[in-house]
Design a protein around this motif. Structure first.
Motif, PDB file in Angstrom:
ATOM      1  N   ASP A  62       6.837  -3.775  -4.094  1.00 52.72           N
ATOM      2  CA  ASP A  62       6.489  -2.641  -4.959  1.00 52.72           C
ATOM      3  C   ASP A  62       7.347  -2.735  -6.212  1.00 52.72           C
ATOM      4  O   ASP A  62       8.497  -2.314  -6.215  1.00 52.72           O
ATOM      5  CB  ASP A  62       6.737  -1.314  -4.248  1.00 52.72           C
ATOM      6  CG  ASP A  62       6.194  -0.122  -5.040  1.00 52.72           C
ATOM      7  OD1 ASP A  62       6.102  -0.231  -6.280  1.00 52.72           O
ATOM      8  OD2 ASP A  62       5.861   0.902  -4.427  1.00 52.72           O
TER       9      ASP A  62
ATOM     10  N   TYR B  43      -7.180   4.031  -1.397  1.00 45.90           N
ATOM     11  CA  TYR B  43      -6.713   3.197  -2.514  1.00 45.90           C
ATOM     12  C   TYR B  43      -7.252   3.714  -3.843  1.00 45.90           C
ATOM     13  O   TYR B  43      -6.537   3.735  -4.858  1.00 45.90           O
ATOM     14  CB  TYR B  43      -7.141   1.745  -2.293  1.00 45.90           C
ATOM     15  CG  TYR B  43      -7.047   0.883  -3.532  1.00 45.90           C
ATOM     16  CD1 TYR B  43      -5.814   0.462  -4.023  1.00 45.90           C
ATOM     17  CD2 TYR B  43      -8.191   0.507  -4.231  1.00 45.90           C
ATOM     18  CE1 TYR B  43      -5.729  -0.317  -5.174  1.00 45.90           C
ATOM     19  CE2 TYR B  43      -8.113  -0.266  -5.372  1.00 45.90           C
ATOM     20  CZ  TYR B  43      -6.884  -0.680  -5.837  1.00 45.90           C
ATOM     21  OH  TYR B  43      -6.796  -1.440  -6.976  1.00 45.90           O
TER      22      TYR B  43
ATOM     23  N   ASP C  75      -6.583  -3.337  -2.425  1.00 43.92           N
ATOM     24  CA  ASP C  75      -7.249  -3.666  -3.684  1.00 43.92           C
ATOM     25  C   ASP C  75      -7.983  -5.004  -3.553  1.00 43.92           C
ATOM     26  O   ASP C  75      -7.588  -5.877  -2.783  1.00 43.92           O
ATOM     27  CB  ASP C  75      -6.237  -3.718  -4.829  1.00 43.92           C
ATOM     28  CG  ASP C  75      -5.267  -4.880  -4.684  1.00 43.92           C
ATOM     29  OD1 ASP C  75      -5.553  -5.962  -5.205  1.00 43.92           O
ATOM     30  OD2 ASP C  75      -4.226  -4.691  -4.029  1.00 43.92           O
TER      31      ASP C  75
ATOM     32  N   SER D  80      -1.817  -3.738   0.006  1.00 47.22           N
ATOM     33  CA  SER D  80      -2.800  -2.835  -0.578  1.00 47.22           C
ATOM     34  C   SER D  80      -4.227  -3.285  -0.266  1.00 47.22           C
ATOM     35  O   SER D  80      -4.492  -4.469  -0.013  1.00 47.22           O
ATOM     36  CB  SER D  80      -2.599  -2.776  -2.095  1.00 47.22           C
ATOM     37  OG  SER D  80      -3.646  -2.082  -2.728  1.00 47.22           O
TER      38      SER D  80
ATOM     39  N   ALA E 118       0.842  -1.194   0.000  1.00 42.16           N
ATOM     40  CA  ALA E 118       0.000   0.000   0.000  1.00 42.16           C
ATOM     41  C   ALA E 118       0.877   1.243   0.000  1.00 42.16           C
ATOM     42  O   ALA E 118       1.867   1.313   0.721  1.00 42.16           O
ATOM     43  CB  ALA E 118      -0.907  -0.007   1.228  1.00 42.16           C
ATOM     44  N   ASP E 119       0.500   2.211  -0.823  1.00 44.81           N
ATOM     45  CA  ASP E 119       1.291   3.437  -0.942  1.00 44.81           C
ATOM     46  C   ASP E 119       0.340   4.632  -0.927  1.00 44.81           C
ATOM     47  O   ASP E 119       0.192   5.342  -1.914  1.00 44.81           O
ATOM     48  CB  ASP E 119       2.118   3.408  -2.233  1.00 44.81           C
ATOM     49  CG  ASP E 119       3.069   4.597  -2.333  1.00 44.81           C
ATOM     50  OD1 ASP E 119       3.356   5.216  -1.292  1.00 44.81           O
ATOM     51  OD2 ASP E 119       3.507   4.918  -3.459  1.00 44.81           O
ATOM     52  N   TYR E 120      -0.319   4.825   0.197  1.00 47.71           N
ATOM     53  CA  TYR E 120      -1.222   5.958   0.347  1.00 47.71           C
ATOM     54  C   TYR E 120      -1.330   6.300   1.829  1.00 47.71           C
ATOM     55  O   TYR E 120      -0.852   5.557   2.704  1.00 47.71           O
ATOM     56  CB  TYR E 120      -2.600   5.665  -0.259  1.00 47.71           C
ATOM     57  CG  TYR E 120      -3.099   4.253  -0.058  1.00 47.71           C
ATOM     58  CD1 TYR E 120      -3.716   3.871   1.129  1.00 47.71           C
ATOM     59  CD2 TYR E 120      -2.948   3.296  -1.057  1.00 47.71           C
ATOM     60  CE1 TYR E 120      -4.171   2.589   1.319  1.00 47.71           C
ATOM     61  CE2 TYR E 120      -3.401   2.003  -0.878  1.00 47.71           C
ATOM     62  CZ  TYR E 120      -4.006   1.652   0.311  1.00 47.71           C
ATOM     63  OH  TYR E 120      -4.453   0.370   0.484  1.00 47.71           O
TER      64      TYR E 120
END
Length: 274
Positions: free
Chosen positions: A82, A258, A59, A57, A46-48
């Protein structure tokens, strides 16, 4: 009596009753091979905002594969990766996944599968016990990808949730087909998930539908399931309470975060949205 008439074929170990009946498409699984060996799974990091380093993530592809592996009871090692940053990539990932497709799974020494759908189908075909190809919603069509694609296009559209929006019309048609499928499986009075376990169909559908119905109004107010799909509405009420789904379901805040970069928007969430 001739030698030929006395001959009896050697006994075979049948993986499941569905395999014996020819319903599941499973292979005969040798004794001692009821689980994949040395399974490793790569999930997207996850990158948020609001996530910790090394967190997977939110997703739906990640969620559905986590649910499947949990319900099958397959031990596995997880890598949070990643590909764009080249972060935490195992050597086997670099050699066999040039496009960076995730999730990616490695098992039985040299078996590699890209994406959650391919992974689940391959594992279900080889390792039939416990069977996930029946029960729950049965072995119906996998429509999860369609719902995922329609979710993005619908939320990107500036048009409202009505007949002037072709994405909404397509989604309503999809909902109606799902509703009809529920009736075919369980009857109009069916308690859709009571005393039933998720099948592959459920695993693919529920995370995608949960994302849609929980976050659509944050991006574009006015969303609601149509009145014409009462059976789908009832099904989702049961499915969202499934303990395995609840174990791996991300928070609404993380699902919103996301989708934000995919829709190129920033949503100011109330403090009570976790």
């Amino acid at each position: 009596m001739s030698m030929r008439s006395q001959y009896k074929p050697p006994a075979r170990r049948i993986s499941s009753t569905y395999d014996f009946m020819g319903l599941s498409g499973c292979h005969i699984t040798p004794k001692g091979s009821d689980k994949p060996a040395d399974m490793q799974v790569c999930f997207l990091e996850a990158d948020y905002e609001g996530v910790e380093e090394g967190e997977a993530s939110a997703d739906p592809f990640t969620i559905e594969l986590k649910m499947y592996l949990e319900m099958k009871g397959f031990p596995h090692k997880i890598h949070i990766v990643d590909p764009e940053k080249g972060k935490n990539l195992p050597e086997w990932f670099r050699k066999n996944n040039w496009d960076g497709v995730l999730p990616m799974t490695k098992y039985d020494k040299e078996q590699y599968k890209l994406g959650s759908a391919e992974t689940m189908m391959a594992l279900e075909k080889k390792f039939c016990v416990p069977s996930m190809s029946s029960g729950g919603m049965g072995a119906g069509r996998f429509r999860g990808k369609t719902v995922k694609n329609l979710t993005l296009s619908l939320l990107k559209s500036v048009r409202p949730y009505d007949d002037t929006n072709p994405d909404w019309k397509d989604l309503v048609l999809e909902f109606k087909e799902l509703d009809q499928y529920l009736v075919q499986c369980h009857g109009r009075e069916g308690d859709y998930m009571k005393s039933k376990k998720f099948s592959l169909w459920d695993i693919r559908m529920v995370p995608a539908l949960y994302n849609l119905v929980t976050i659509a109004n944050y991006f574009k107010p006015g969303f609601a399931l149509p009145d014409e799909v009462p059976h789908l509405r009832s099904y989702l009420q049961h499915a969202f309470e499934d303990p395995v789904f609840k174990k791996f379901c991300p928070t609404v805040r993380k699902i919103v975060r996301y989708y934000e970069p995919k829709l190129n928007v920033r949503i100011v969430l109330p403090d009570d949205v976790v």
